[in-house]
Scaffold this active site. Structure first.
Site, mmCIF file in Angstrom:
data_model
loop_
_atom_site.group_PDB
_atom_site.id
_atom_site.type_symbol
_atom_site.label_atom_id
_atom_site.label_comp_id
_atom_site.label_asym_id
_atom_site.label_seq_id
_atom_site.Cartn_x
_atom_site.Cartn_y
_atom_site.Cartn_z
ATOM 1 N N HIS A 119 0.842 -1.195 0.000
ATOM 2 C CA HIS A 119 0.000 0.000 0.000
ATOM 3 C C HIS A 119 0.874 1.240 0.000
ATOM 4 O O HIS A 119 1.834 1.340 0.744
ATOM 5 C CB HIS A 119 -0.899 0.020 1.250
ATOM 6 C CG HIS A 119 -1.936 1.104 1.185
ATOM 7 N ND1 HIS A 119 -3.190 0.901 0.683
ATOM 8 C CD2 HIS A 119 -1.864 2.414 1.518
ATOM 9 C CE1 HIS A 119 -3.866 2.027 0.722
ATOM 10 N NE2 HIS A 119 -3.087 2.967 1.225
ATOM 11 N N LYS A 145 -8.157 -1.053 6.089
ATOM 12 C CA LYS A 145 -8.397 -1.672 4.772
ATOM 13 C C LYS A 145 -7.433 -2.828 4.542
ATOM 14 O O LYS A 145 -7.796 -3.855 3.976
ATOM 15 C CB LYS A 145 -8.242 -0.624 3.661
ATOM 16 C CG LYS A 145 -9.410 0.363 3.663
ATOM 17 C CD LYS A 145 -9.225 1.488 2.674
ATOM 18 C CE LYS A 145 -8.156 2.456 3.092
ATOM 19 N NZ LYS A 145 -8.263 3.815 2.613
ATOM 20 N N ASP A 169 -14.511 3.481 6.789
ATOM 21 C CA ASP A 169 -13.422 4.315 6.260
ATOM 22 C C ASP A 169 -13.915 5.143 5.085
ATOM 23 O O ASP A 169 -13.528 6.307 4.933
ATOM 24 C CB ASP A 169 -12.224 3.460 5.833
ATOM 25 C CG ASP A 169 -11.108 4.349 5.313
ATOM 26 O OD1 ASP A 169 -10.600 5.168 6.106
ATOM 27 O OD2 ASP A 169 -10.775 4.285 4.120
ATOM 28 N N ARG A 182 -13.295 13.544 6.072
ATOM 29 C CA ARG A 182 -11.974 14.147 6.322
ATOM 30 C C ARG A 182 -11.536 14.998 5.132
ATOM 31 O O ARG A 182 -10.922 16.052 5.297
ATOM 32 C CB ARG A 182 -10.943 13.045 6.574
ATOM 33 C CG ARG A 182 -11.105 12.382 7.922
ATOM 34 C CD ARG A 182 -10.290 11.106 8.000
ATOM 35 N NE ARG A 182 -8.882 11.341 7.782
ATOM 36 C CZ ARG A 182 -8.050 10.444 7.242
ATOM 37 N NH1 ARG A 182 -8.491 9.259 6.872
ATOM 38 N NH2 ARG A 182 -6.780 10.724 7.096
ATOM 39 N N SER A 234 -7.012 4.518 8.864
ATOM 40 C CA SER A 234 -7.674 4.411 7.563
ATOM 41 C C SER A 234 -6.979 3.354 6.694
ATOM 42 O O SER A 234 -7.619 2.433 6.165
ATOM 43 C CB SER A 234 -7.630 5.794 6.879
ATOM 44 O OG SER A 234 -7.915 5.711 5.514
HETATM 45 N N1 URA Z 1 -4.766 6.793 2.027
HETATM 46 C C1 URA Z 1 -5.782 6.243 2.719
HETATM 47 O O1 URA Z 1 -6.312 5.211 2.356
HETATM 48 N N2 URA Z 1 -6.197 6.877 3.831
HETATM 49 C C2 URA Z 1 -5.638 8.002 4.278
HETATM 50 O O2 URA Z 1 -6.064 8.501 5.305
HETATM 51 C C3 URA Z 1 -4.577 8.578 3.534
HETATM 52 C C4 URA Z 1 -4.154 7.949 2.410
#
Ligand code: URA
Length: 440
Positions: free
Chosen positions: A82, A187, A161, A168, A183
């Site tokens: 990620h 995931k 999220d 946000r 966040s």
């Molecule tokens: N990527 C994400 O999935 N969440 C965040 O808060 C920032 C970048």
């Protein structure tokens, strides 16, 4: 329990209890806590922070707000990756085929562009016919047969999220370390892989602009991953200037293909080899040196580009554009941005380049915007290059000429030029693992 009391508690700098965080997340997803109260909570967290325990509980509550994907139908070790988001960040398109061609499964769920940053799913959809939404059985079968598949997040992956992120995004609470950590890791935990490699970007194009904050974020995310029983490593990589030269969906696919053919830009190639090597290392393929050699060999042998072609075909895409990237649909118009003075490029404001690419059509200005896959920017000059006054520093591409004026101004202003050669900068600043943080 009342959300009002929880907001006040956090506003006063106190620690929220586990059941308070779980209540807040489940009631928000259920719709019984309104956005205005959650916005106040997010702002309180932004200013007062969260302890490691609060962040871990929040991550777990958000992960369990939807499906927890079970990847046991896929044989072998599954490794995820990620990125915290950047400009010109096409690393997944390079790394996933490298890792899969070395025999390690990549069952990846990726995101779309967000704000000034691009997203892998949008880049994949630049390939005609490419399907980024597969039913679970089809996804498992694709990974078992070809070793990899990259799809969009399933609708019910961490729905909390999705709601929180949208809030946000419009309440200036994105760049908070505990909120980003929760966040991303929610995931990743819900996506069901065995190991996680995090690419934490740092610099002017990243959400975390300072190295110290990026390292702190990486340490928090590694701790959350390890605590959840996933082998987790983070690399802190440079996003102070765009990665590679291409910013925009089909152009980035083309640059990823060049990189898999061994003729990509040096910065992109080096970062991808390091990320791929760390994924192979997490999947128990040997020492980091051995894994680096494996990743390099995947490129030079041609195995990795072959894997990308297999993946594209398996997901219904037309692989002719991978075999010959000149077949991608081209933008109707181009515009050359010229240097205003002679000298060395000492900085490129990367967030500004990302915003300019969105203005050209490569990203979404509103949730409903349609992406123009051929739009974007090809930089002609990068950090430390010498440029003469009126030399081309970037070429813009768009479907409509009236998009050029604003974007060209932004790109021109993004370049800083000096008369002394700027210092070399590292591409990778640090590696964060459960054993600690190693700075390079
Ligand atoms: N990527 C994400 O999935 N969440 C965040 O808060 C920032 C970048």
């Amino acid at each position: 329990m009342r959300m009002y009391d929880l907001i006040m508690k956090k506003r006063n700098g106190e620690e929220l209890a586990e059941q308070e965080i779980r209540y807040m997340i489940s009631e928000y997803v259920a719709g019984s806590i309104p956005d205005y109260q959650m916005s106040a909570m997010l702002m309180a967290v932004y200013f007062k922070g969260m302890s490691d325990l609060e962040t871990a509980v929040m991550t777990d509550a958000v992960a369990h707000s939807g499906d927890m994907v079970d990847l046991s139908a896929i044989d072998g070790i599954k490794v995820d990756k990620h990125s915290t988001g950047g400009v010109g960040d096409k690393t997944t398109l390079v790394i996933a085929p490298i890792v899969a061609s070395c025999g390690v499964k990549v069952a990846k769920m990726s995101g779309r562009g967000l704000g000034h940053t691009g997203g892998t799913v949008d880049k994949l959809e630049a390939i005609p016919g490419m399907r980024t939404s597969l039913e679970p059985e089809e996804f498992f079968k694709a990974v078992n047969q070809t070793g990899l598949a990259v799809v969009g997040q399933s609708g019910n992956l961490a729905p909390a999220d999705k709601k929180l992120y949208a809030l946000r995004d419009v309440t200036a609470t994105v760049d908070s370390i505990p909120l980003i950590a929760a966040s991303i890791m929610s995931k990743k935990l819900a996506a069901g892989n065995d190991c996680i490699l995090l690419d934490v970007k740092t610099g002017s194009g990243a959400f975390m602009k300072s190295l110290d904050d990026s390292i702190l974020l990486a340490e928090k995310m590694v701790a959350i991953g390890e605590h959840a029983g996933k082998k987790t490593v983070a690399l802190i990589t440079d996003m102070d200037i765009p990665l590679g030269y291409a910013i925009g969906n089909s152009m980035e696919v083309a640059e990823a293909v060049d990189t898999l053919l061994g003729k990509g830009p040096n910065d992109l190639t080096q970062v991808c080899i390091s990320l791929a090597a760390n994924m192979l290392y997490l999947a128990d393929q040997g020492s980091l040196d051995k894994c680096t050699a494996m990743a390099e060999d995947a490129i030079t042998s041609g195995r990795a580009i072959q894997k990308l072609i297999e993946m594209v075909e398996m997901q219904g895409g037309n692989s002719e554009v991978i075999k010959n990237t000149g077949k991608f649909k081209q933008a109707a118009y181009s515009y050359q941005v010229l240097a205003e003075e002679s000298g060395y490029i000492s900085h490129i404001n990367t967030e500004a380049c990302g915003i300019a690419s969105v203005a050209l059509g490569a990203g979404r200005e509103t949730k409903e915007s349609e992406i123009d896959y051929a739009a974007g920017i090809i930089l002609q000059k990068k950090y430390r290059d010498f440029v003469r006054k009126d030399e081309v520093i970037a070429v813009l591409y768009a479907e409509n000429q009236n998009k050029f004026e604003t974007a060209a101004r932004m790109v021109k202003d993004a370049f800083e030029i000096t008369d002394v050669v700027p210092k070399e900068r590292p591409l990778i600043y640090a590696r964060v693992g459960k054993e600690g943080t190693e700075k390079y």
